[in-house]
Write a protein that holds these residues in place. Sequence first.
Motif, PDB file in Angstrom:
ATOM      1  N   VAL B 220      30.155  20.870 -13.160  1.00 44.80           N
ATOM      2  CA  VAL B 220      29.211  22.190 -13.326  1.00 44.80           C
ATOM      3  C   VAL B 220      29.308  22.445 -14.735  1.00 44.80           C
ATOM      4  O   VAL B 220      28.375  22.695 -15.799  1.00 44.80           O
ATOM      5  CB  VAL B 220      29.571  23.249 -12.512  1.00 44.80           C
ATOM      6  CG1 VAL B 220      28.965  24.592 -13.070  1.00 44.80           C
ATOM      7  CG2 VAL B 220      29.228  22.894 -10.975  1.00 44.80           C
ATOM      8  N   THR B 244      27.760  11.150  -7.160  1.00 49.05           N
ATOM      9  CA  THR B 244      27.543  12.169  -6.279  1.00 49.05           C
ATOM     10  C   THR B 244      27.828  13.424  -6.829  1.00 49.05           C
ATOM     11  O   THR B 244      27.503  14.558  -6.307  1.00 49.05           O
ATOM     12  CB  THR B 244      28.412  11.998  -4.846  1.00 49.05           C
ATOM     13  OG1 THR B 244      29.649  11.220  -5.145  1.00 49.05           O
ATOM     14  CG2 THR B 244      27.696  10.871  -4.186  1.00 49.05           C
ATOM     15  N   ASN B 245      29.211  13.302  -7.762  1.00 49.63           N
ATOM     16  CA  ASN B 245      29.427  14.559  -8.442  1.00 49.63           C
ATOM     17  C   ASN B 245      28.394  15.370  -9.045  1.00 49.63           C
ATOM     18  O   ASN B 245      28.294  16.479  -9.231  1.00 49.63           O
ATOM     19  CB  ASN B 245      30.728  14.503  -9.148  1.00 49.63           C
ATOM     20  CG  ASN B 245      31.760  14.408  -8.371  1.00 49.63           C
ATOM     21  OD1 ASN B 245      32.005  14.846  -7.051  1.00 49.63           O
ATOM     22  ND2 ASN B 245      32.971  13.739  -8.699  1.00 49.63           N
ATOM     23  N   ARG B 248      25.685  16.635  -7.075  1.00 57.45           N
ATOM     24  CA  ARG B 248      26.334  18.133  -6.476  1.00 57.45           C
ATOM     25  C   ARG B 248      26.289  19.264  -7.408  1.00 57.45           C
ATOM     26  O   ARG B 248      25.655  20.349  -7.205  1.00 57.45           O
ATOM     27  CB  ARG B 248      27.773  17.983  -5.980  1.00 57.45           C
ATOM     28  CG  ARG B 248      28.065  17.166  -4.693  1.00 57.45           C
ATOM     29  CD  ARG B 248      27.372  17.702  -3.659  1.00 57.45           C
ATOM     30  NE  ARG B 248      27.745  19.020  -2.853  1.00 57.45           N
ATOM     31  CZ  ARG B 248      26.964  20.062  -2.962  1.00 57.45           C
ATOM     32  NH1 ARG B 248      25.794  20.124  -3.557  1.00 57.45           N
ATOM     33  NH2 ARG B 248      27.129  20.973  -2.127  1.00 57.45           N
ATOM     34  N   LYS B 251      22.680  20.374  -8.075  1.00 59.89           N
ATOM     35  CA  LYS B 251      22.219  21.294  -7.046  1.00 59.89           C
ATOM     36  C   LYS B 251      22.740  22.669  -7.252  1.00 59.89           C
ATOM     37  O   LYS B 251      22.033  23.617  -7.078  1.00 59.89           O
ATOM     38  CB  LYS B 251      22.544  20.721  -5.638  1.00 59.89           C
ATOM     39  CG  LYS B 251      22.081  21.337  -4.395  1.00 59.89           C
ATOM     40  CD  LYS B 251      20.408  21.118  -4.002  1.00 59.89           C
ATOM     41  CE  LYS B 251      20.427  21.810  -2.681  1.00 59.89           C
ATOM     42  NZ  LYS B 251      18.834  21.671  -2.510  1.00 59.89           N
ATOM     43  N   THR B 252      23.974  22.580  -7.415  1.00 58.45           N
ATOM     44  CA  THR B 252      24.789  24.076  -7.663  1.00 58.45           C
ATOM     45  C   THR B 252      24.109  24.813  -8.826  1.00 58.45           C
ATOM     46  O   THR B 252      23.831  25.867  -8.844  1.00 58.45           O
ATOM     47  CB  THR B 252      26.102  23.724  -7.946  1.00 58.45           C
ATOM     48  OG1 THR B 252      26.740  22.856  -6.853  1.00 58.45           O
ATOM     49  CG2 THR B 252      26.887  25.090  -8.014  1.00 58.45           C
ATOM     50  N   THR B 253      23.651  24.125  -9.830  1.00 60.58           N
ATOM     51  CA  THR B 253      23.402  24.613 -11.175  1.00 60.58           C
ATOM     52  C   THR B 253      21.744  24.806 -11.243  1.00 60.58           C
ATOM     53  O   THR B 253      21.153  25.413 -12.032  1.00 60.58           O
ATOM     54  CB  THR B 253      23.831  24.062 -12.273  1.00 60.58           C
ATOM     55  OG1 THR B 253      23.532  22.649 -12.218  1.00 60.58           O
ATOM     56  CG2 THR B 253      25.299  24.131 -12.362  1.00 60.58           C
ATOM     57  N   GLY B 254      21.008  24.105 -10.293  1.00 60.51           N
ATOM     58  CA  GLY B 254      19.672  23.826 -10.304  1.00 60.51           C
ATOM     59  C   GLY B 254      19.132  23.244 -11.646  1.00 60.51           C
ATOM     60  O   GLY B 254      18.234  23.416 -12.039  1.00 60.51           O
ATOM     61  N   ARG B 273      22.643   9.871   1.309  1.00 59.85           N
ATOM     62  CA  ARG B 273      22.918  10.140   2.586  1.00 59.85           C
ATOM     63  C   ARG B 273      24.193  11.236   2.498  1.00 59.85           C
ATOM     64  O   ARG B 273      23.930  12.107   3.344  1.00 59.85           O
ATOM     65  CB  ARG B 273      23.117   8.930   3.389  1.00 59.85           C
ATOM     66  CG  ARG B 273      23.548   9.080   4.938  1.00 59.85           C
ATOM     67  CD  ARG B 273      24.197   7.870   5.569  1.00 59.85           C
ATOM     68  NE  ARG B 273      24.848   6.992   4.585  1.00 59.85           N
ATOM     69  CZ  ARG B 273      26.001   7.229   4.502  1.00 59.85           C
ATOM     70  NH1 ARG B 273      26.745   8.195   5.133  1.00 59.85           N
ATOM     71  NH2 ARG B 273      26.699   6.248   3.931  1.00 59.85           N
ATOM     72  N   PRO B 274      25.198  10.866   2.024  1.00 57.77           N
ATOM     73  CA  PRO B 274      26.469  11.900   2.293  1.00 57.77           C
ATOM     74  C   PRO B 274      26.163  13.168   1.599  1.00 57.77           C
ATOM     75  O   PRO B 274      26.845  13.975   2.210  1.00 57.77           O
ATOM     76  CB  PRO B 274      27.590  11.013   1.390  1.00 57.77           C
ATOM     77  CG  PRO B 274      26.906  10.176   0.583  1.00 57.77           C
ATOM     78  CD  PRO B 274      25.752   9.576   1.127  1.00 57.77           C
ATOM     79  N   LEU B 275      25.393  13.364   0.562  1.00 58.86           N
ATOM     80  CA  LEU B 275      24.962  14.499   0.286  1.00 58.86           C
ATOM     81  C   LEU B 275      24.007  15.391   1.186  1.00 58.86           C
ATOM     82  O   LEU B 275      23.850  16.346   1.075  1.00 58.86           O
ATOM     83  CB  LEU B 275      24.259  14.347  -1.145  1.00 58.86           C
ATOM     84  CG  LEU B 275      25.004  13.858  -2.169  1.00 58.86           C
ATOM     85  CD1 LEU B 275      24.196  13.775  -3.388  1.00 58.86           C
ATOM     86  CD2 LEU B 275      25.988  14.998  -2.699  1.00 58.86           C
ATOM     87  N   GLY B 276      23.362  14.542   2.104  1.00 62.76           N
ATOM     88  CA  GLY B 276      22.474  15.392   3.135  1.00 62.76           C
ATOM     89  C   GLY B 276      21.332  16.215   2.212  1.00 62.76           C
ATOM     90  O   GLY B 276      20.781  15.841   1.266  1.00 62.76           O
ATOM     91  N   ALA B 277      21.281  17.449   2.923  1.00 63.56           N
ATOM     92  CA  ALA B 277      20.544  18.265   2.289  1.00 63.56           C
ATOM     93  C   ALA B 277      20.956  19.112   0.921  1.00 63.56           C
ATOM     94  O   ALA B 277      20.487  19.785   0.134  1.00 63.56           O
ATOM     95  CB  ALA B 277      20.409  19.652   3.150  1.00 63.56           C
ATOM     96  N   GLY B 278      22.306  18.533   0.499  1.00 59.76           N
ATOM     97  CA  GLY B 278      22.818  19.153  -0.627  1.00 59.76           C
ATOM     98  C   GLY B 278      22.668  18.290  -1.809  1.00 59.76           C
ATOM     99  O   GLY B 278      22.979  18.480  -2.916  1.00 59.76           O
TER     100      GLY B 278
END
Lengths: 292, 413
Positions: B220, B244-245, B248, B251-254, B273-278
């Motif tokens: 982040v 993946t990081n 993630r 997604k957190t910061t847009g 796949r492991p992130l799913g909707a994230g």
Amino acid sequence: MDLSALASQLLVGLSRAMILFIVSAGLSFVLGVLRVPNVFHGSLYMIGAFVAFTIAAWAGEPALGLALAIAAAPLVVALVGLVVERTLLSHLYQREHLMLILFTFGVMLILNDVVKLVWGADYRSILPPAALQGMASAFGLALPRYNALLLGAGPVVAVAMWLFTHRTRVGTIARAAAVDREMVGVLGIDVSRVFALAFVVGCYLAGLGGALVAPTTSISLGMDHTIIIEAFLIVTIGGLGNIWGALVGSLLFGVTQSVGLLVWPQFAVVFPYLATVIVLLARPTGLLRSVW
Amino acid sequence: MTTGARLLWALLAAVAVVTVGVAPASQSAPAPQLGRNIKVGVVDTYSGPPAVFGNDALNGFRLAVNEINREGVLGARIEFVTRDERFSPEIGLSVARELVLQERVDVLVGTINSATALAISAFARDQRLPFIVWISKSEAITGARGHRYVFSTGENTAMAGKALAEAMARRPYSRFWLAAEDYEYGHAITNSFWRFMKRIKPEVILQGQTWWRTGEPDLVPYLTAIASARPEAVFFGTGGAGMTNVLRAMKTTGFSDRIPSMIHTAIDHAVLRPLGAGAPEGVMGTIDYLFYHPDTPANRAFVQAFQTAYGGPPGFPAFHAYNTAYFIAQAYRKAGALDREKFIDALEGLRIDSPVGRIEMRACDHQVVLPLFLGVTRRSPRFPDFLVATDIQTIRGEDVMPTCDDIRRARGQ
């Protein structure tokens, strides 16, 4: 440089420091009271994240899932800590530090395999509720919403730890044991139970750190290594066994990293370690008083 | 001959008859033309975060080997042994040595770690033993540091970098930021992208670059720092857990909503796949295998078989490893003997039918020629549990590969 960007980056750094503080406070507390350099503290953090994932996945609904995960995952980790302490560690307190490091390192390897057996090698992730996704802005400062939550969590833990060590009997004894454990034993206090409790508190904090970090990262094997190295550095620059030292160390670590990224992004990785070196050169025993 | 000896012979004959009688048909076939089974040594990461890719590759390889062994290779079967290199070139090299010198394998395959691949490659050249790389993507493997004994069955950073740069050059961005993980692959893919970007669109400006250390859990602060510099587009050079990081943190910061972002393998199913909707939407990426594209009978059959065997769809490592097994089998069929040099001669220029169509092992550099897919991460009603690639464009492998002359120059020939 843009001043609001600097301020935002500072806030992001502070929120990152909160996770580091929560984890390293646990490590430092155990170091101070039990004199155990707990190498598997990072594994407990990893387990906290994985358990949080399982709970959140089970709950389904993101907001409820996250709340349950943050509430329950650290308790599960504390239980793991209690089992390890009662069955193994409690018999080894008299051993020298090198032996304890080797022992806790061994437990780290075992826990790593346990995590692999239970959760497999896949990456996992927790989706925070919509309200905690994206950026929040206030007073011209932009900050990821979830990081704002983390900013609040750090002080809560700090205050709770202060209340525990200063306002409860066990906490006071633990603090006393950190300074002079022979004297506490001579006073007829059952040090063994105090140690068990202190260890469980330390584990709880590792689990809490893991549960809180889970929605911001990919939950995977190997997250134990990264955190344990940082946590030991933080505890060392803060002053061994001193929880407030852990706070100062975490702030130093988190903020030098995030601001470094803004100032000199190509070499930002170096800044926290550079800060560590400078602190240790100037004050070899850490910034605050070490209890060792 | 004494009575005892005669009795013994009779007994042995009886046993032989019984054994042959109950043995499966494949084993009662004529004497093996290869003389003995083909032994493959697999070196890959089966612990730590990259294990998810190592296991996927192994599943794909195992699936193909089982299929191949049903009819056999010139009367022989493919056997394999695996070793965990734990993402370390030192361990990788030592287990490769053990596989060659003690297990006496005929072919080495594997590795996700590019540094390990390069280390084993040098060893394979000294040993004159074929080594087929199936995940590692550094272009040095079949480029500057390529040689007669090393092959690659996956796309590499030269191909991906060029494909990504061509896609990015068509968009109206000129001020770029490069952000990457500080390891062999991170450098290789980022350098390749930027090299091609400058060649295709000379007016591009490198506004800044950020490097993070391998395993950095929270990206982040990195993204917020980049966002505050307001580049027009960002290229990320990372894979595996780093990927993946990054997603993630996006997604957190847009992040990807505000700044066009591109990452090779961002549309990989093993990542999404492991992130799913994230997982964040709108991230541009390339990959050389998608289980839902192309929607052809061959790909559907492969996915179906893989899904039945392992409970989930194959990722790109499984696809590469599956093809690797078929390349090995076909090459031995063509070579007609368990001979390393003949095997290599047979593998050069060999074509096989893969789940995505005919693919070729280019003779001049031992780099497989296969298509790349460019897409953007999006939610899809067809797959509610994870994001997929949409707006998929197919890029022909031969269009983005270095030419054989480029390779010769890179190797100083």
